[in-house]
Design a protein around this motif. Structure first.
Motif, PDB file in Angstrom:
ATOM      1  N   HIS A  41       0.837  -1.208   0.000  1.00 13.60           N
ATOM      2  CA  HIS A  41       0.000   0.000   0.000  1.00 13.60           C
ATOM      3  C   HIS A  41       0.872   1.258   0.000  1.00 13.60           C
ATOM      4  O   HIS A  41       0.485   2.283   0.552  1.00 13.60           O
ATOM      5  CB  HIS A  41      -0.922   0.002   1.222  1.00 13.60           C
ATOM      6  CG  HIS A  41      -2.003  -1.022   1.154  1.00 13.60           C
ATOM      7  ND1 HIS A  41      -3.161  -0.851   0.442  1.00 13.60           N
ATOM      8  CD2 HIS A  41      -2.081  -2.284   1.680  1.00 13.60           C
ATOM      9  CE1 HIS A  41      -3.931  -1.917   0.548  1.00 13.60           C
ATOM     10  NE2 HIS A  41      -3.298  -2.807   1.297  1.00 13.60           N
ATOM     11  N   SER A  44       1.482   5.981  -4.302  1.00 16.73           N
ATOM     12  CA  SER A  44       1.901   6.107  -5.692  1.00 16.73           C
ATOM     13  C   SER A  44       1.184   7.282  -6.319  1.00 16.73           C
ATOM     14  O   SER A  44      -0.045   7.382  -6.214  1.00 16.73           O
ATOM     15  CB  SER A  44       1.598   4.818  -6.465  1.00 16.73           C
ATOM     16  OG  SER A  44       1.722   5.024  -7.857  1.00 16.73           O
ATOM     17  N   GLU A  46       0.769   7.851  -9.499  1.00 18.67           N
ATOM     18  CA  GLU A  46      -0.079   7.365 -10.587  1.00 18.67           C
ATOM     19  C   GLU A  46      -1.366   6.768 -10.027  1.00 18.67           C
ATOM     20  O   GLU A  46      -2.458   7.012 -10.560  1.00 18.67           O
ATOM     21  CB  GLU A  46       0.682   6.332 -11.406  1.00 18.67           C
ATOM     22  CG  GLU A  46      -0.114   5.789 -12.579  1.00 18.67           C
ATOM     23  CD  GLU A  46       0.675   4.766 -13.382  1.00 18.67           C
ATOM     24  OE1 GLU A  46       0.098   4.189 -14.323  1.00 18.67           O
ATOM     25  OE2 GLU A  46       1.857   4.548 -13.049  1.00 18.67           O
ATOM     26  N   ARG A  47      -1.253   5.989  -8.946  1.00 12.01           N
ATOM     27  CA  ARG A  47      -2.442   5.393  -8.353  1.00 12.01           C
ATOM     28  C   ARG A  47      -3.375   6.465  -7.804  1.00 12.01           C
ATOM     29  O   ARG A  47      -4.596   6.367  -7.927  1.00 12.01           O
ATOM     30  CB  ARG A  47      -2.027   4.431  -7.246  1.00 12.01           C
ATOM     31  CG  ARG A  47      -3.188   3.637  -6.649  1.00 12.01           C
ATOM     32  CD  ARG A  47      -2.725   2.862  -5.426  1.00 12.01           C
ATOM     33  NE  ARG A  47      -1.566   2.041  -5.734  1.00 12.01           N
ATOM     34  CZ  ARG A  47      -0.789   1.491  -4.803  1.00 12.01           C
ATOM     35  NH1 ARG A  47      -1.041   1.692  -3.527  1.00 12.01           N
ATOM     36  NH2 ARG A  47       0.246   0.750  -5.150  1.00 12.01           N
ATOM     37  N   ASN A  50      -5.312   8.169 -10.624  1.00 12.73           N
ATOM     38  CA  ASN A  50      -6.368   7.327 -11.186  1.00 12.73           C
ATOM     39  C   ASN A  50      -7.565   7.205 -10.240  1.00 12.73           C
ATOM     40  O   ASN A  50      -8.700   7.032 -10.693  1.00 12.73           O
ATOM     41  CB  ASN A  50      -5.812   5.936 -11.496  1.00 12.73           C
ATOM     42  CG  ASN A  50      -4.789   5.961 -12.618  1.00 12.73           C
ATOM     43  OD1 ASN A  50      -4.823   6.830 -13.482  1.00 12.73           O
ATOM     44  ND2 ASN A  50      -3.861   5.015 -12.603  1.00 12.73           N
ATOM     45  N   ALA A  51      -7.291   7.291  -8.924  1.00 15.24           N
ATOM     46  CA  ALA A  51      -8.359   7.066  -7.945  1.00 15.24           C
ATOM     47  C   ALA A  51      -9.058   8.357  -7.524  1.00 15.24           C
ATOM     48  O   ALA A  51     -10.248   8.337  -7.188  1.00 15.24           O
ATOM     49  CB  ALA A  51      -7.807   6.354  -6.707  1.00 15.24           C
TER      50      ALA A  51
END
Length: 373
Positions: A41, A44, A46-47, A50-51
């Motif tokens: 976990h 990130s 990028e994560r 996206n979220a």
């Protein structure tokens, strides 16, 4: 050692804070490295991109509602605190009273004037700089100038209206200037302020009908007000918002069918529009194990809009709904409600808070770099 696997429903379960009849469980966040074996976990960029989502529900001049989805509670609360206390605005700070023969004491009058919210050109407000007050280290402070001080004047005298009827009881008709309102304050531009605060963007009260004082014949108020930039952490009059709050998105899960009169009672346990009633179709009644067998044509309770729910737990008080419903809140879905005092449009206030947070992060990064040297 075999790798640890999790079910597809496990991430969704972790996102929900459970609202029970008398307790609240699953409160702490657990999406950090090292908590769940076999799962990474680590944060990130990028994560996060996206979220993360922003959804606007209402956007009016003084009132906005929007959702921030995919944030940690600490970041959401940081935005709330910045909105209240760290977005700079303009307010009356110094009041120079030349003459005041009203019944209001000088210091009370000055306090009332300071709490009147002001508006003007956003570009002009951003152009203005900070006014430094005298301190022990800097006894002189800043000199008032066009780029750090806005001047307003209020000069009124109450006189008898000779044209009023002899039996007139309303003082506003019997006298001139019996009631002094915020609209009686006059903006006096100086220097480069004339190029910023023009064409309807002059510095003026947000609400011109704010009552300042009541006068009677012979009473005079003559004063000059100096407005400077400040933040809500120094005084509430500098706060750009009347309210800035958030709540977590409610979640309502119907675990077992609620049918007939129970469905109508269940709907009354929630605010209007949260729970709806639908007719059970013959296909649903024919499905074995659905709980609708033999109830074709009857009504069932369905969740229509949990956004409107206040999570009152009223449904948990009734035995007939025991083990049939589960209440919760989504831990990373924050519904913000921002009410502007008028200096900034409500939908841009969040962007202003983002700017402040970026500056704080840049300052922290610079200080960390200095420590490493």
């Amino acid at each position: 050692m075999a790798p640890i696997t999790t079910s597809s429903e496990e991430p969704s379960r972790r996102r929900i804070i459970n609202i029970n009849a008398e307790t609240v469980t699953n409160i702490p966040s657990t999406d950090f490295p090292g908590h769940w074996p076999g799962e990474s976990h680590e944060w990130s960029r990028e994560r996060f991109q996206n979220a993360f989502q922003v959804e606007f529900h209402k956007s009016e001049a003084l009132d906005a509602s929007f959702s921030l989805i995919g944030l940690d509670a600490s970041i959401a609360n940081a935005f709330r605190r910045i909105l209240i206390a760290e977005v700079p605005t303009l307010a009356i700070e110094f009041v120079y009273i030349l003459n005041n023969t009203s019944v209001i004491q000088d210091e009370v009058l000055a306090s009332r004037l300071g709490l009147i919210p002001l508006k003007g050109s956003i570009d002009g407000l951003n152009w203005m700089r900070w006014f430094k007050k005298p301190t022990d280290e800097d006894p002189e402070g800043s000199e008032p100038s066009d780029f750090n001080t806005v001047v307003l004047k209020l000069s009124v005298e109450c006189t008898v209206n000779e044209d009023a009827a002899p039996d007139e009881d309303d003082p506003r008709k019997r006298y001139h200037n019996a009631h002094i309102y915020a609209r009686d304050m006059v903006f006096i531009p100086s220097g480069r302020q004339q190029s910023f605060f023009t064409n309807g963007n002059e510095i003026a009260p947000v609400n011109p009908d704010i009552l300042i004082a009541k006068l009677r014949p012979g009473q005079v108020i003559d004063l000059e007000m100096h407005c400077i930039k400040g933040i809500g952490a120094d005084h509430a009059k500098f706060s750009p918002v009347a309210t800035a709050t958030y709540r977590l998105l409610p979640e309502i899960r119907i675990l077992r069918p609620i049918i007939g009169q129970d469905a109508k009672k269940f709907a009354k346990c929630f605010p209007k529009g949260v729970i709806g009633l639908e007719t059970i179709t013959s296909d649903e009644a024919a499905q074995r194990g659905s709980g609708y067998e033999g109830h074709a044509g009857e009504q069932k309770a369905v969740v229509v809009d949990p956004f409107k729910d206040t999570v009152s737990r009223e449904c948990l008080r009734h035995d007939e709904f025991k083990d049939k419903v589960k209440l919760g809140r989504v831990r990373d879905h924050f519904i913000f409600n921002v009410e502007s005092t008028g200096q900034f449009p409500s939908d841009t206030l969040f962007l202003e808070s983002v700017k402040v947070l970026k500056l704080k992060c840049a300052r922290l990064k610079r200080n960390l770099a200095d420590l490493m040297q």
